[in-house]
Design an enzyme around this catalytic site. Structure first.
Site, mmCIF file in Angstrom:
data_model
loop_
_atom_site.group_PDB
_atom_site.id
_atom_site.type_symbol
_atom_site.label_atom_id
_atom_site.label_comp_id
_atom_site.label_asym_id
_atom_site.label_seq_id
_atom_site.Cartn_x
_atom_site.Cartn_y
_atom_site.Cartn_z
ATOM 1 N N HIS A 91 -2.470 -8.457 2.792
ATOM 2 C CA HIS A 91 -3.003 -7.629 1.701
ATOM 3 C C HIS A 91 -4.287 -6.925 2.151
ATOM 4 C CE1 HIS A 91 -3.818 -6.716 -2.626
ATOM 5 N NE2 HIS A 91 -5.080 -6.796 -2.220
ATOM 6 N N GLU A 92 -5.231 -7.695 2.663
ATOM 7 C CA GLU A 92 -6.491 -7.096 3.119
ATOM 8 C C GLU A 92 -6.230 -6.170 4.310
ATOM 9 O OE1 GLU A 92 -8.884 -7.357 1.113
ATOM 10 O OE2 GLU A 92 -8.061 -9.031 -0.053
ATOM 11 N N HIS A 114 -5.387 -2.812 2.961
ATOM 12 C CA HIS A 114 -6.614 -2.089 2.588
ATOM 13 C C HIS A 114 -7.304 -1.537 3.848
ATOM 14 C CE1 HIS A 114 -6.984 -2.842 -1.684
ATOM 15 N NE2 HIS A 114 -6.945 -4.166 -1.562
ATOM 16 N N GLU A 131 -5.239 0.083 -3.724
ATOM 17 C CA GLU A 131 -4.381 -1.058 -4.032
ATOM 18 C C GLU A 131 -2.920 -0.749 -3.688
ATOM 19 O OE1 GLU A 131 -6.001 -3.706 -4.837
ATOM 20 O OE2 GLU A 131 -4.417 -5.100 -5.431
#
Lengths: 500, 500
Positions: free
Chosen positions: A263-264, A267, A293
């Site tokens: 997830h990070e 980003h 997001e």
């Protein structure tokens, strides 16, 4: 002064303010990752000084004059025009908040955070409630200062997601309420999947090393970033050439680290893909929180929780944990990671129930800012909503109304971007698959370079040039379309839960 | 405005500038310790912006007016008087350098550092020489801007060590030249000690953990600091409540990590002992570089290379490295760590020959700034000096004239503080032993709390209130006294080398 010289002045002043903001980000990263306990006091004042100076720079009258003057020039090129347009927008928004008001909010943030920490420790919402009440009063005031057409909450939403309004989000969440429960019901009635194998002993170093392998394969550039451990995973950027991620490790729960890393990583790929030449300028910044997001969710969910992805990675993961995963097939591993189950904690929710967590916060924020809900009734409302939408009721405040830090920071209007991001993610991933016919095959072979290239070309390179909606239309031909997300879920979960 | 209000203004402005300087220190620490490769460009501009802003704050006309006004007030308390006196001194010194000159030096630093790195890579001084020449021209100009009475080098020395002059240092180094060779000769003629056991396989983690044990025992507060790895060990402070050290590890050479840890630990104990209430003000800063070095050398040499210290620590070290140290007694370990041997590299030198490395740099700086040595002849001069004073001649530039980074930074006048620090250290440690009769017994038992308390009370708490010389007189009853250092060496090495 000619336009080139004037633009150069603008660039220097804007980038100087960005230097201070990025310096703050370094101090913030250090605070979360490495700073010793006693450093908090001095760090707080150092961060405050940097924030004040940066704020002074971008709200000064001379800076405003410079922007207004430049916005009148007709010999700016397209890139310059966009930067000036966006900087002027920011300036005019900032100028609406008097310095004393900004100071008050800053102080209240600190007081709220303190109270929230104490309340969590004591597991008692009532310790936090008075500070939350003060914060809400300030946020209402802020909404009035900004101004709005229909609902005061609109003014706050706009800060996180330009163009987002209550009437727009009500429409989106109506669909969430109308369409997700049917799918959830089907899933509840189907044979359940097993995820218990995630809860064994998974040694920290092996988890860590595998997460580095995955980040590397995704295209995260370790020469322009690094991964560290922090209590709450986050991504922070000090320039497109230095974008850092953090994660956390739980040796008894394998789900904790990996998907937060991916997830990070999503980003971070976005931040690393922003144009270096636009350092500190609007065209060098991310489009919006929802677009940010969309990138993290695309990688985490559409890629990182797909069978394609694990077709390549699961054999590699097994070399790290041969005993723990001995009896688990890749299909079972895939099903387990996509287990759907109502829960109390937003950050642990699956891809479907997650949106009820967001919906609850959205309804509550709207009511708090609209004045139809009082902070002293918040806890009951929270618990009632959880029972109504998710069928679970918190037994205590830590697992209920005290779970998120956002309101301490005065971030009202932030939560909806989490759902918007997921919906955009499904649209972008769908579009990428249309444009790259071999995409699924590639992912099965661990190849995501074409996907990243497509994201870079279609999304990352533009910085803040387009709003979320403009960007989505440009890339997919349509604005936000919940049905794409719904189709994505239908297809994914019908495979996992053997439903019609 | 009354004095209290005016002083409050001074305090706010000075501490705000300090916030920026400490923020720079955080960015600098990160750059050396964790920053990824590609981060350099953006980090450079962020550091430049912070430095410029801090410089503007403490050189502005209004700040100068404020200081001058306060210095005329007669209702300042003692603490306030000292802060104003020192800040005004700094201000007047800074005001002598025009902004364009500061910018030029900053740019030249960057160009010099670049050239130095390339020169080291190619092992070729001639790549660096032209940039060094430009830097020296600027430093001469700086000396003229500052002004001086006798020698232009005095003006530069004063920046690092207030009150230090050529005539003073010539006197000190005359003693070095007169007295150390005799001792070195005796040692050379005595049976040599063995240090080969240091060169075995010492696993990184065990070295690391033992160094943490030692730092903890010394009283370094890990809640107000941390140790990390960097290429060159250093100490940096972001407030007395956050003081960090770095070290390096060589698995084939045990001497690399430990004493650098203790040395930096000594620096850090000083910074952690500065008064927190004086954050960012002169009374919250270290007295001088020589006093700083006196603290690091006291811990590294007087304590960390003593038999007393290892009486306690050696059994503990043996639990980390039982095989490597199986056949080495504590006496042999102690002798080995104090082996005296001429070498080419300053940072690896023993306590005696070290001062010839400093002397060589002192003589060279004096000649370069005085105009009697040209940078193009520097390499030959360097090599000749090494042969003359240490009996060794560099075979290449990396092990010769290119070994130190200081001149890239424009730090001319810094090196002498290393020797002054060692001499002060012997005086302070001697005085501590006078005042604490059980000191040696305590150290034998791993107890250094009384020593640290004494340093805190007599040195650390005063910040910059006294110059090095004033402080030394106050604490020991005399100013710098080379004979104390000489006696310390005589006593120590006569035990180690069995000389008369």
């Amino acid at each position: 002064m000619n336009t080139t010289e004037l633009y150069q002045q603008y660039k220097e002043q804007t980038q100087k303010a960005a230097d201070l903001q990025y310096a703050s980000a370094v101090l913030g990263w250090d605070q979360e990752v490495y700073m010793p306990q006693k450093g908090f006091g001095a760090r707080g004042r150092q961060l405050a000084t940097l924030a004040t100076l940066a704020h002074e720079m971008v709200t000064s009258g001379t800076y405003g004059d410079l922007l207004r003057e430049l916005s009148q020039r007709n010999d700016l090129n397209d890139e310059q025009q966009n930067n000036i347009r966006l900087s002027l927008e920011d300036y005019e928004k900032n100028a609406k908040l008097p310095t004393e008001f900004v100071d008050k909010i800053t102080q209240q943030t600190s007081a709220s955070y303190d109270a929230w920490l104490r309340a969590r420790k004591e597991n008692d919402y009532s310790i936090y409630a008075p500070e939350l009440e003060k914060m809400i009063a300030l946020k209402k005031q802020q909404a009035e200062l900004y101004g709005y057409k229909e609902h005061p909450y609109d003014a706050l939403l706009d800060e996180y997601e330009k163009g987002a309004t209550v009437s727009l989000l009500d429409g989106v969440f109506e669909k969430v309420k109308a369409e997700l429960p049917g799918l959830l019901k089907k899933i509840a009635n189907a044979p359940q999947v097993d995820a218990s194998f995630f809860h064994q002993e998974f040694l920290k170093d092996a988890q860590w090393n595998f997460s580095l392998d995955v980040l590397r394969q995704m295209g995260y550039d370790f020469e322009a970033g690094r991964q560290d451990i922090s209590e709450h995973p986050f991504t922070t950027s000090f320039a497109a050439t230095d974008v850092r991620v953090t994660t956390r490790v739980n040796e008894q729960d394998y789900t904790s680290l990996l998907w937060s890393s991916i997830h990070e990583g999503g980003h971070a790929l976005y931040e690393q893909g922003l144009p270096e030449s636009q350092y500190g300028l609007p065209l060098g910044a991310a489009a919006s929180l929802a677009v940010h997001e969309s990138q993290s969710r695309l990688w985490e969910n559409c890629v990182g929780r797909s069978l394609d992805f694990w077709t390549f990675f699961y054999p590699k993961l097994k070399t790290y944990f041969p005993q723990q995963l001995e009896k688990t097939s890749v299909q079972d591993f895939y099903k387990g990671m996509n287990q759907v189950k109502s829960s109390l904690i937003r950050t642990e929710a699956d891809e479907i129930t997650y949106h009820f967590h967001v919906l609850i916060r959205y309804e509550i924020e709207k009511a708090l800012i609209g004045g139809t809900l009082s902070p002293k009734d918040l806890k009951e409302t929270w618990n009632d909503y959880y029972e109504k939408y998710l069928g679970v009721r918190p037994n205590d405040d830590k697992h209920g109304v005290l779970q998120d830090v956002h309101w301490c920071h005065g971030s009202f209007g932030y939560f909806p971007t989490y759902s918007l991001g997921s919906f955009y993610a499904a649209q972008y991933f769908g579009q990428a698959a249309n444009v790259i016919p071999s995409l699924h095959e590639e992912i099965k072979n661990g190849v995501t370079g074409n996907l990243l290239h497509w994201l870079r070309e279609n999304i990352h390179q533009y910085g803040r040039r387009y709003t979320s909606e403009e960007l989505c239309k440009k890339v997919t031909g349509k604005g936000l379309d919940f049905s794409v997300f719904m189709n994505y879920l239908q297809q994914k979960y019908s495979g996992i839960y053997a439903i019609g």
